[in-house]
Design a protein around this motif. Structure first.
Motif, PDB file in Angstrom:
ATOM      1  N   PRO A 156       0.658  -1.281  -0.022  1.00  0.00           N
ATOM      2  CA  PRO A 156       0.024   0.223  -0.011  1.00  0.00           C
ATOM      3  C   PRO A 156       0.646   1.320   0.021  1.00  0.00           C
ATOM      4  O   PRO A 156       2.099   1.326   0.476  1.00  0.00           O
ATOM      5  CB  PRO A 156      -0.845  -0.220   1.248  1.00  0.00           C
ATOM      6  N   VAL A 157       0.293   2.421  -0.624  1.00  0.00           N
ATOM      7  CA  VAL A 157       0.996   3.723  -0.690  1.00  0.00           C
ATOM      8  C   VAL A 157       0.791   4.319   0.695  1.00  0.00           C
ATOM      9  O   VAL A 157      -0.539   4.340   1.185  1.00  0.00           O
ATOM     10  CB  VAL A 157       0.479   4.445  -1.944  1.00  0.00           C
ATOM     11  N   GLU A 158       1.698   4.842   1.421  1.00  0.00           N
ATOM     12  CA  GLU A 158       1.609   5.418   2.741  1.00  0.00           C
ATOM     13  C   GLU A 158       2.137   6.638   2.860  1.00  0.00           C
ATOM     14  O   GLU A 158       2.999   6.883   1.984  1.00  0.00           O
ATOM     15  CB  GLU A 158       2.171   4.609   3.764  1.00  0.00           C
ATOM     16  N   GLY A 159       1.961   7.566   3.806  1.00  0.00           N
ATOM     17  CA  GLY A 159       2.349   8.846   3.808  1.00  0.00           C
ATOM     18  C   GLY A 159       2.496   9.777   2.544  1.00  0.00           C
ATOM     19  O   GLY A 159       3.503  10.473   2.271  1.00  0.00           O
ATOM     20  N   VAL A 160       1.242   9.830   2.063  1.00  0.00           N
ATOM     21  CA  VAL A 160       1.024  10.847   0.715  1.00  0.00           C
ATOM     22  C   VAL A 160       1.402  12.143   1.385  1.00  0.00           C
ATOM     23  O   VAL A 160       0.842  12.657   2.255  1.00  0.00           O
ATOM     24  CB  VAL A 160      -0.187  10.763   0.238  1.00  0.00           C
ATOM     25  N   ASN A 161       2.327  12.658   0.482  1.00  0.00           N
ATOM     26  CA  ASN A 161       2.986  14.168   0.943  1.00  0.00           C
ATOM     27  C   ASN A 161       2.087  15.314   0.029  1.00  0.00           C
ATOM     28  O   ASN A 161       2.262  15.305  -1.053  1.00  0.00           O
ATOM     29  CB  ASN A 161       4.204  14.223   0.621  1.00  0.00           C
ATOM     30  N   LEU A 162       1.149  15.961   0.470  1.00  0.00           N
ATOM     31  CA  LEU A 162       0.297  16.944  -0.305  1.00  0.00           C
ATOM     32  C   LEU A 162       1.298  18.230  -0.843  1.00  0.00           C
ATOM     33  O   LEU A 162       0.908  18.544  -1.921  1.00  0.00           O
ATOM     34  CB  LEU A 162      -0.819  17.638   0.552  1.00  0.00           C
ATOM     35  N   VAL A 163       2.510  18.237  -0.239  1.00  0.00           N
ATOM     36  CA  VAL A 163       3.218  19.291  -0.843  1.00  0.00           C
ATOM     37  C   VAL A 163       3.709  18.884  -2.136  1.00  0.00           C
ATOM     38  O   VAL A 163       3.974  19.616  -2.986  1.00  0.00           O
ATOM     39  CB  VAL A 163       4.324  19.670   0.215  1.00  0.00           C
ATOM     40  N   GLU A 164       4.041  17.651  -2.275  1.00  0.00           N
ATOM     41  CA  GLU A 164       4.588  16.824  -3.244  1.00  0.00           C
ATOM     42  C   GLU A 164       3.570  17.120  -4.413  1.00  0.00           C
ATOM     43  O   GLU A 164       4.026  17.311  -5.599  1.00  0.00           O
ATOM     44  CB  GLU A 164       5.162  15.602  -3.289  1.00  0.00           C
ATOM     45  N   LEU A 165       2.360  16.967  -3.996  1.00  0.00           N
ATOM     46  CA  LEU A 165       1.270  17.115  -5.312  1.00  0.00           C
ATOM     47  C   LEU A 165       1.454  18.622  -5.813  1.00  0.00           C
ATOM     48  O   LEU A 165       1.323  18.916  -7.010  1.00  0.00           O
ATOM     49  CB  LEU A 165      -0.038  16.716  -4.413  1.00  0.00           C
TER      50      LEU A 165
END
Length: 324
Positions: free
Chosen positions: A243-252
């Motif tokens: 699973p994808v974890e720790g999605v960083n909104l700043v990277e988006l």
């Protein structure tokens, strides 16, 4: 008596057991289907391993096709002898039969055989919502689809090609590259030898792609984001590598105001009306010949564990079914 695959604890393929039980009568609003073929999907591995929790002991499988052999009270749309297919639980498709709510069942056109339906229902409906709803793929769109030679990828390449799109598919070998291209992929990228973002940049003259479809998950997340154009959409619909974890909104934000979604079939086929619409769309491309279901492997029901191992090891191409 009938055979049914069960597991009492989560773990590897070895936890799967064959049990013999007497098929129950369907309850109110239910039908009992004598399976003729059963679909195998990566989500089955998630359930067996415990990634997707299920009460123990548990059954397995949500997709198949067969003949209705009994109907419960209040079921008016189906009768004994009807050819039907299903793709959405309850768990228990790995069996000679399944008792299932009638509103989860669809009448199967006689032009579509049981094996094709079992191999294609869940994957085909997944591709339907991916290409037609999550992001509406149009003529001349260039899209990136991971695991392009797999069951979902093989259908997606064909369907997107029929829509006039250019599919860049990721693969792990020359053999799988040939499969993807034969299914309509415009270009392929061997991720074991090439940088996916760099190759996408080359193929698109720096424009990148408006949408990435990613069922791999953890291992491809960063590269997938790097392949998107500004305001592009990242469609993460599976966890084959974890699973994808720790999605960083700043990277988006840094990537160019990117969008991310984690869709599922249940989130789209959430009403009878939408389910029927999606089935009609999928059956339509099958009957038109725009999409053909490639059954790459067949395993006997009692060899479900071996089938899981082959799928987990990425030793399969196209769709895999269990036979009875």
């Amino acid at each position: 008596m009938a055979r049914q695959i069960q597991f009492k604890q989560t773990g590897g393929p070895d936890v799967l057991e064959v049990a013999e039980i007497k098929p129950p009568r369907p309850g109110k609003g239910e039908v009992r289907i004598a399976n003729r073929a059963i679909g195998l999907n990566f989500i089955d591995i998630y359930v067996r391993s415990g990634l997707y929790p299920a009460p123990l002991p548990s059954l397995l499988g949500t997709e198949g096709a067969g003949v209705i052999e009994a109907v419960g009270e209040g079921v008016d749309d189906f009768a004994e002898g009807d050819h039907v297919a299903y793709a959405q639980g309850p768990l228990g498709a790995y069996s000679d039969f399944i008792v299932i709510p009638a509103d989860k069942v669809i009448t199967l056109p006689r032009s579509i055989d049981f094996e094709t339906a079992a191999a294609g229902m869940l994957k085909g409906l997944t591709v339907q919502y991916l290409l037609r709803q999550t992001y509406s793929v149009g003529e001349d769109d260039t899209i990136l689809f991971h695991a392009a030679a797999g069951g979902v990828g093989s259908i997606a390449c064909q369907w997107a090609h029929a829509l006039g799109a250019h599919v860049i598919g990721t693969v792990s070998s020359g053999e799988k590259s040939d499969i993807a291209k034969n299914n309509g992929a415009w270009m392929t990228i061997d991720y074991t030898r090439e940088s996916v973002p760099e190759r996408v940049r080359e193929l698109t003259d720096g424009a990148m792609v408006p949408v990435v479809y990613d069922s791999v998950g953890k291992d491809t997340w960063t590269d997938s984001l790097s392949c998107l154009s500004k305001r592009g959409l990242m469609v993460s619909f599976g966890n084959a590598s974890g699973p994808v974890e720790g999605v960083n909104l700043v990277e988006l934000n840094k990537g160019g105001s990117l969008f991310v979604t984690r869709p599922s079939l249940g989130g789209y086929a959430d009403t009878r009306e939408r389910f029927e619409m999606m089935c009609d769309d999928f059956f339509g491309v099958l009957e038109a010949g725009d999409v053909k279901i490639n059954i790459g492997q067949r395993f006997a029901l009692e060899d479900a564990g071996k089938a899981h191992q082959a799928l987990a090891n990425r030793e399969t191409t196209g769709s895999t079914i269990l036979t009875l």
